[in-house]
Design a protein around this motif. Structure first.
Motif, PDB file in Angstrom:
ATOM      1  N   LYS A  10      -2.888  15.901  -2.040  1.00  0.00           N
ATOM      2  CA  LYS A  10      -1.904  16.658  -2.816  1.00  0.00           C
ATOM      3  C   LYS A  10      -0.735  15.783  -3.265  1.00  0.00           C
ATOM      4  CE  LYS A  10      -3.944  20.632  -2.411  1.00  0.00           C
ATOM      5  NZ  LYS A  10      -4.857  20.947  -3.492  1.00  0.00           N
ATOM      6  N   ASN A  11      -0.395  14.780  -2.484  1.00  0.00           N
ATOM      7  CA  ASN A  11       0.739  13.893  -2.751  1.00  0.00           C
ATOM      8  C   ASN A  11       0.222  12.679  -3.525  1.00  0.00           C
ATOM      9  OD1 ASN A  11       3.134  12.471  -2.623  1.00  0.00           O
ATOM     10  ND2 ASN A  11       2.937  11.977  -0.461  1.00  0.00           N
ATOM     11  N   TYR A  12       0.543  12.602  -4.833  1.00  0.00           N
ATOM     12  CA  TYR A  12      -0.066  11.559  -5.666  1.00  0.00           C
ATOM     13  C   TYR A  12       0.888  11.048  -6.741  1.00  0.00           C
ATOM     14  CZ  TYR A  12      -0.604  15.044  -9.390  1.00  0.00           C
ATOM     15  OH  TYR A  12      -0.365  15.986 -10.365  1.00  0.00           O
ATOM     16  N   ILE A  13       0.534   9.898  -7.287  1.00  0.00           N
ATOM     17  CA  ILE A  13       1.104   9.391  -8.527  1.00  0.00           C
ATOM     18  C   ILE A  13      -0.063   9.202  -9.481  1.00  0.00           C
ATOM     19  CG2 ILE A  13       3.166   8.312  -7.575  1.00  0.00           C
ATOM     20  CD1 ILE A  13       1.673   5.634  -7.646  1.00  0.00           C
TER      21      ILE A  13
ATOM     22  N   TYR B 186       3.480   0.401  -4.836  1.00  0.00           N
ATOM     23  CA  TYR B 186       4.494   1.407  -5.125  1.00  0.00           C
ATOM     24  C   TYR B 186       4.197   2.681  -4.316  1.00  0.00           C
ATOM     25  CZ  TYR B 186       7.252   4.783  -7.853  1.00  0.00           C
ATOM     26  OH  TYR B 186       8.128   5.762  -8.245  1.00  0.00           O
ATOM     27  N   ALA B 187       2.948   3.099  -4.345  1.00  0.00           N
ATOM     28  CA  ALA B 187       2.561   4.309  -3.609  1.00  0.00           C
ATOM     29  C   ALA B 187       2.762   4.128  -2.107  1.00  0.00           C
ATOM     30  CB  ALA B 187       1.108   4.668  -3.920  1.00  0.00           C
ATOM     31  N   LYS B 188       2.346   2.994  -1.582  1.00  0.00           N
ATOM     32  CA  LYS B 188       2.526   2.730  -0.140  1.00  0.00           C
ATOM     33  C   LYS B 188       4.002   2.767   0.239  1.00  0.00           C
ATOM     34  CE  LYS B 188      -1.608  -0.044   0.656  1.00  0.00           C
ATOM     35  NZ  LYS B 188      -2.143  -1.381   0.918  1.00  0.00           N
TER      36      LYS B 188
ATOM     37  N   LEU C 266      -1.345  -5.001 -12.284  1.00  0.00           N
ATOM     38  CA  LEU C 266      -0.722  -3.696 -12.532  1.00  0.00           C
ATOM     39  C   LEU C 266      -1.235  -2.652 -11.545  1.00  0.00           C
ATOM     40  CD1 LEU C 266      -0.653  -3.719 -16.431  1.00  0.00           C
ATOM     41  CD2 LEU C 266       1.347  -3.684 -14.923  1.00  0.00           C
ATOM     42  N   ILE C 267      -2.536  -2.649 -11.291  1.00  0.00           N
ATOM     43  CA  ILE C 267      -3.105  -1.705 -10.315  1.00  0.00           C
ATOM     44  C   ILE C 267      -2.561  -1.996  -8.916  1.00  0.00           C
ATOM     45  CG2 ILE C 267      -5.239  -0.927  -9.176  1.00  0.00           C
ATOM     46  CD1 ILE C 267      -5.060   0.162 -11.999  1.00  0.00           C
ATOM     47  N   GLU C 268      -2.500  -3.265  -8.548  1.00  0.00           N
ATOM     48  CA  GLU C 268      -1.948  -3.638  -7.236  1.00  0.00           C
ATOM     49  C   GLU C 268      -0.496  -3.205  -7.111  1.00  0.00           C
ATOM     50  OE1 GLU C 268      -2.735  -7.845  -6.966  1.00  0.00           O
ATOM     51  OE2 GLU C 268      -4.913  -7.503  -6.993  1.00  0.00           O
ATOM     52  N   PHE C 269       0.253  -3.333  -8.197  1.00  0.00           N
ATOM     53  CA  PHE C 269       1.641  -2.865  -8.201  1.00  0.00           C
ATOM     54  C   PHE C 269       1.682  -1.358  -7.921  1.00  0.00           C
ATOM     55  CE2 PHE C 269       5.280  -0.916 -10.258  1.00  0.00           C
ATOM     56  CZ  PHE C 269       6.325  -1.670  -9.775  1.00  0.00           C
ATOM     57  N   ALA C 270       0.828  -0.598  -8.586  1.00  0.00           N
ATOM     58  CA  ALA C 270       0.787   0.857  -8.383  1.00  0.00           C
ATOM     59  C   ALA C 270       0.445   1.194  -6.931  1.00  0.00           C
ATOM     60  CB  ALA C 270      -0.227   1.497  -9.332  1.00  0.00           C
TER      61      ALA C 270
END
Length: 177
Positions: free
Chosen positions: A94-97, A124-126, A117-121
């Motif tokens: 439920k908790n997402y970006i 960021y999420a972590k 860019l994916i690694e950055f995302a």
């Protein structure tokens, strides 16, 4: 200009002054998709357009990858609920970006920019204690599907975008962080 494998790339929030470079990347991405038989980003409404990215910049969603003062790639990383995603119940978390509007300068495909860019995302999420990352793409956007698989995104289902475009079916992916 010949660029080697990206080494000293920085990823940061875009500003309005970056818009021309962003739109050049997007135009080339649209051309690439069109030549590969995809209508993604090639519908009559012009999406994504300058206003799309100005809105992303205003909301601090638009990230750019830069090396030697050159913008190499762009990505919208959105931390608010996605109207399309909210109507489906197959998501695992439920908790997402969400990752949207990712594109790389056509002169440097396969040099690692999309991976960064994916690694950055993911980082960021972590850092923000977000459980997952969601993304969708057109069934003919094979490079994006391969990128998502490479980074452990799992295909979940075909979805219908919440817009009025004729070709609004997409493949939905999610990755646990």
């Amino acid at each position: 200009m010949a660029l080697k494998l990206v080494k000293e790339m920085e990823i940061k929030l875009a500003t309005v002054s970056d818009i021309d470079s962003i739109m050049k990347i997007i135009k080339n991405a649209k051309d690439y998709l069109k030549t590969h038989g995809s209508t993604q980003w090639n519908e009559a409404d012009g999406y994504p357009n300058v206003n799309t990215f100005l809105n992303d910049i205003k909301n601090n969603f638009c990230y750019i990858a830069i090396e030697n003062n050159n913008i190499l790639g762009v990505m919208a990383l959105i931390d608010t609920p996605d109207i399309t995603y909210e109507k489906y119940d197959f998501w695992q978390f439920k908790n997402y970006i969400s990752i949207h509007r990712i594109a790389i300068d056509h002169n440097i495909y396969h040099k690692g920019v999309a991976d960064k860019l994916i690694e950055f995302a993911i980082n960021y999420a972590k850092f923000n204690k977000i459980s997952s990352i969601r993304c969708d793409t057109h069934k003919k956007n094979i490079p994006m599907q391969k990128l998502l698989a490479k980074h452990s995104f799992k295909y979940l289902a075909e979805i219908t975008l919440a817009n009025n475009n004729q070709d609004n079916l997409r493949l939905a992916f999610e990755r646990e962080v």
